[in-house]
Structures are given as structure tokens and as C-alpha cells.
Design a protein around this motif. Structure first.
Motif, PDB file in Angstrom:
ATOM      1  N   LEU A 137       1.034  -1.035  -0.124  1.00  0.00           N
ATOM      2  CA  LEU A 137       0.084   0.002  -0.218  1.00  0.00           C
ATOM      3  C   LEU A 137       0.790   1.208  -0.261  1.00  0.00           C
ATOM      4  O   LEU A 137       0.721   2.212  -0.733  1.00  0.00           O
ATOM      5  N   ARG A 138       1.974   1.198   0.856  1.00  0.00           N
ATOM      6  CA  ARG A 138       2.800   2.165   0.899  1.00  0.00           C
ATOM      7  C   ARG A 138       3.613   2.920  -0.434  1.00  0.00           C
ATOM      8  O   ARG A 138       3.596   3.812  -0.904  1.00  0.00           O
ATOM      9  N   GLU A 139       4.201   1.695  -0.975  1.00  0.00           N
ATOM     10  CA  GLU A 139       4.742   1.573  -2.243  1.00  0.00           C
ATOM     11  C   GLU A 139       4.071   2.170  -3.271  1.00  0.00           C
ATOM     12  O   GLU A 139       4.285   2.974  -4.007  1.00  0.00           O
ATOM     13  N   GLY A 140       2.804   1.439  -3.322  1.00  0.00           N
ATOM     14  CA  GLY A 140       1.762   1.806  -4.466  1.00  0.00           C
ATOM     15  C   GLY A 140       1.422   3.325  -4.369  1.00  0.00           C
ATOM     16  O   GLY A 140       1.293   4.219  -5.443  1.00  0.00           O
ATOM     17  N   ALA A 141       1.055   3.832  -3.271  1.00  0.00           N
ATOM     18  CA  ALA A 141       0.725   5.487  -3.021  1.00  0.00           C
ATOM     19  C   ALA A 141       1.998   6.282  -3.253  1.00  0.00           C
ATOM     20  O   ALA A 141       1.600   7.206  -3.900  1.00  0.00           O
ATOM     21  N   GLU A 142       3.049   5.935  -3.004  1.00  0.00           N
ATOM     22  CA  GLU A 142       4.340   6.599  -3.313  1.00  0.00           C
ATOM     23  C   GLU A 142       4.662   6.820  -4.853  1.00  0.00           C
ATOM     24  O   GLU A 142       4.660   7.901  -5.408  1.00  0.00           O
ATOM     25  N   ARG A 143       4.177   5.622  -5.723  1.00  0.00           N
ATOM     26  CA  ARG A 143       4.362   5.656  -7.010  1.00  0.00           C
ATOM     27  C   ARG A 143       3.305   6.628  -7.645  1.00  0.00           C
ATOM     28  O   ARG A 143       3.479   7.434  -8.808  1.00  0.00           O
ATOM     29  N   SER A 169      -4.449   5.771  -2.220  1.00  0.00           N
ATOM     30  CA  SER A 169      -4.693   6.907  -1.006  1.00  0.00           C
ATOM     31  C   SER A 169      -5.893   6.569  -0.383  1.00  0.00           C
ATOM     32  O   SER A 169      -6.082   6.524   0.910  1.00  0.00           O
ATOM     33  N   ASN A 170      -6.978   6.082  -1.088  1.00  0.00           N
ATOM     34  CA  ASN A 170      -7.952   5.479  -0.511  1.00  0.00           C
ATOM     35  C   ASN A 170      -8.040   4.468   0.318  1.00  0.00           C
ATOM     36  O   ASN A 170      -8.686   4.277   1.409  1.00  0.00           O
ATOM     37  N   MET A 171      -7.342   3.448  -0.282  1.00  0.00           N
ATOM     38  CA  MET A 171      -7.235   2.270   0.663  1.00  0.00           C
ATOM     39  C   MET A 171      -6.120   2.395   1.826  1.00  0.00           C
ATOM     40  O   MET A 171      -6.438   1.891   2.866  1.00  0.00           O
ATOM     41  N   ILE A 172      -5.463   3.207   1.578  1.00  0.00           N
ATOM     42  CA  ILE A 172      -4.481   3.472   2.686  1.00  0.00           C
ATOM     43  C   ILE A 172      -5.293   4.110   4.014  1.00  0.00           C
ATOM     44  O   ILE A 172      -5.311   3.953   5.396  1.00  0.00           O
ATOM     45  N   GLU A 173      -6.163   5.076   3.559  1.00  0.00           N
ATOM     46  CA  GLU A 173      -7.397   5.741   4.447  1.00  0.00           C
ATOM     47  C   GLU A 173      -7.691   4.896   5.344  1.00  0.00           C
ATOM     48  O   GLU A 173      -8.188   5.011   6.354  1.00  0.00           O
TER      49      GLU A 173
END
Length: 250
Positions: A137-143, A169-173
């Protein structure tokens, strides 16, 4: 092609058995299995009944499976049903997509799409899965942030209609809204409980073995066969990889 009444009767027996059990092994039903495997007329009749019921009938090795198609909510699950089963009470689309992301992550960790069999490991711990979900999730959001793009699954646009990813960003939220509970809470409002309910659901579908006392996840023969024979060819695998990494699905 003319069909004999005995072929028709046998095909109906097979299809009814598949409706009830969703799979038919040679070991459990040798007569019906051999009728399907060795008689093309019977096989065609069963597949035709599956077509009418919006299902695919596929034989993988010594098992015949009934596989509901994506929009078949009578024999399969609708999005609303999955949201109710997998997410916390009042779960949103963000929670639903997060649950699907967890399942995709689990599949990629067990299967890599290479070689004679796509399976690369025998088991993983729940804690490792949780770490993988957090990391991806973190890596995907950064990309996604670097690209200045959001996916189509939960809001945001895409450039030129060519790139469709996941709304990280929605899934991390949604993920960060879940509490952490080191005591291993089963409440769906915690990260541990969220994973627990997803794993229990997959176990009920016969796709994994979840050994709670050891916090261990193993895949079943059913899932291994689906991945090797149907769900995971090299193109599908690379597509899933790109999605999990926040890239294009094309």
C-alpha cells in the motif's frame, strides 16, 4: 448431434452434483467423473447447462469445477454481499477495495506465474501478510503520487484513458482507520480482525487452510489448480503485479 436419454440423465446428475458441491472429484464420484471425462456428449451437455446458468464448467486434473461467472450473483457473490461479509459494519467502497487488495497480495505472495507450477511457497504467517499489505500500500501510494495519478477504483482521474490503477490513497485511508490490536482481536474494526475475516472467508470457499493457533496460511489444491490452469497465466500475473505496484493495467 443426437443425444441418448442415458447421456442426458447422466449430464443432469453431474450438473446437479456440481450445483450442490461446486466441484466433483474422481475420488468422490468416480462414475460421474468418468462419464464427464470420457464421454464428449455428456461433457457438452453439462457445459451447455453451465452456460444457461452463467457458469463455466472446467476440469483441472482429477476434479471438475463449477465456476460462477463474474456477474453471477445467484451462485457467486455480489459486491454488496462481499462488502457485508468482509468489511466492518457500514463499510464503504474503500473498505471493499482494500479487502480485494489483501486477497491479491496473498495470491502474489504464494504464486509468481513462473515455471511448471506458479506456486513458490507452502505457507506464510498472518503477520507476514499484514506486513506485505502495509508495504505494498505504501509503495503503491508513493508511485501514484510520483505519477500524479489516481486509480479508477475509488476516485480520481487517469490520463488519456490509458492508465487505470488502484486508488492507493483511498485504501491507505481505509487501512489506517482500522485500529491495531496486538492481542489478536477478531473485530473487523481492527487490522488483525479485518485480515482474520478475509482469511476465514477464503477458508470457507475451500481456497486456503488457515491454522489459527499457529497463525499460518496454506493454500489448498483447489486454489493451486485454479491458479495453474485458469486464473494465472503469465499475462494475468504481470497485470496483477502492475496493479499492486500502482502502475498501468494495460
Amino acid at each position: 448431434m443426437a443425444y441418448e436419454i442415458e447421456d442426458i440423465r447422466t449430464s443432469q446428475e453431474i450438473f446437479y452434483y456440481l450445483l450442490e458441491h461446486h466441484e466433483m472429484s474422481e475420488e468422490a464420484q468416480e462414475r460421474l467423473f468418468r462419464g464427464y471425462a470420457e464421454n464428449e456428449r455428456i461433457q457438452n451437455l453439462v457445459k451447455s447447462q453451465g452456460e444457461a446458468a452463467e457458469c463455466d464448467i472446467e476440469r483441472y486434473g482429477d476434479v471438475v469445477y463449477l465456476i460462477p461467472r463474474e456477474d453471477n450473483t445467484f451462485l457467486g457473490f455480489s459486491k454488496a454481499q462481499l462488502k457485508q461479509l468482509l468489511c466492518k459494519s457500514g463499510g464503504t467502497d474503500k473498505d471493499y477495495y482494500l479487502s480485494q487488495f489483501v486477497i491479491l497480495t496473498l495470491l502474489v505472495e504464494f504464486y509468481d506465474g513462473q515455471g511448471a507450477t506458479s506456486k513458490t511457497r507452502d505457507y506464510m504467517r498472518v503477520g507476514e501478510l499484514q506486513n506485505c499489505v502495509s508495504g505494498r500500500l505504501r509503495e503503491g501510494a508513493e508511485r501514484a503520487e510520483e505519477d500524479g495519478e489516481e486509480g479508477a477504483s475509488g476516485g480520481g482521474g487517469h490520463s488519456g484513458g490509458e492508465r487505470l490503477g488502484l486508488a492507493f490513497s483511498n485504501m491507505i485511508e481505509a487501512y489506517e482507520a482500522l485500529r491495531s490490536d496486538e492481542r489478536g482481536s477478531r473485530a473487523r474494526t481492527t487490522k488483525e480482525g479485518f485480515l482474520y475475516n478475509i482469511l476465514n472467508f477464503l477458508q470457507k470457499q475451500g481456497l486456503i487452510e488457515y491454522v489459527e493457533e499457529d497463525e499460518m496460511i496454506k493454500t489448498t489444491k483447489k486454489l493451486d489448480q485454479f491458479m495453474d490452469w485458469n486464473l494465472l497465466n503469465q499475462n494475468h500475473f504481470q497485470r496483477v503485479r502492475r496493479i499492486l505496484e500502482g502502475g498501468s493495467v494495460h
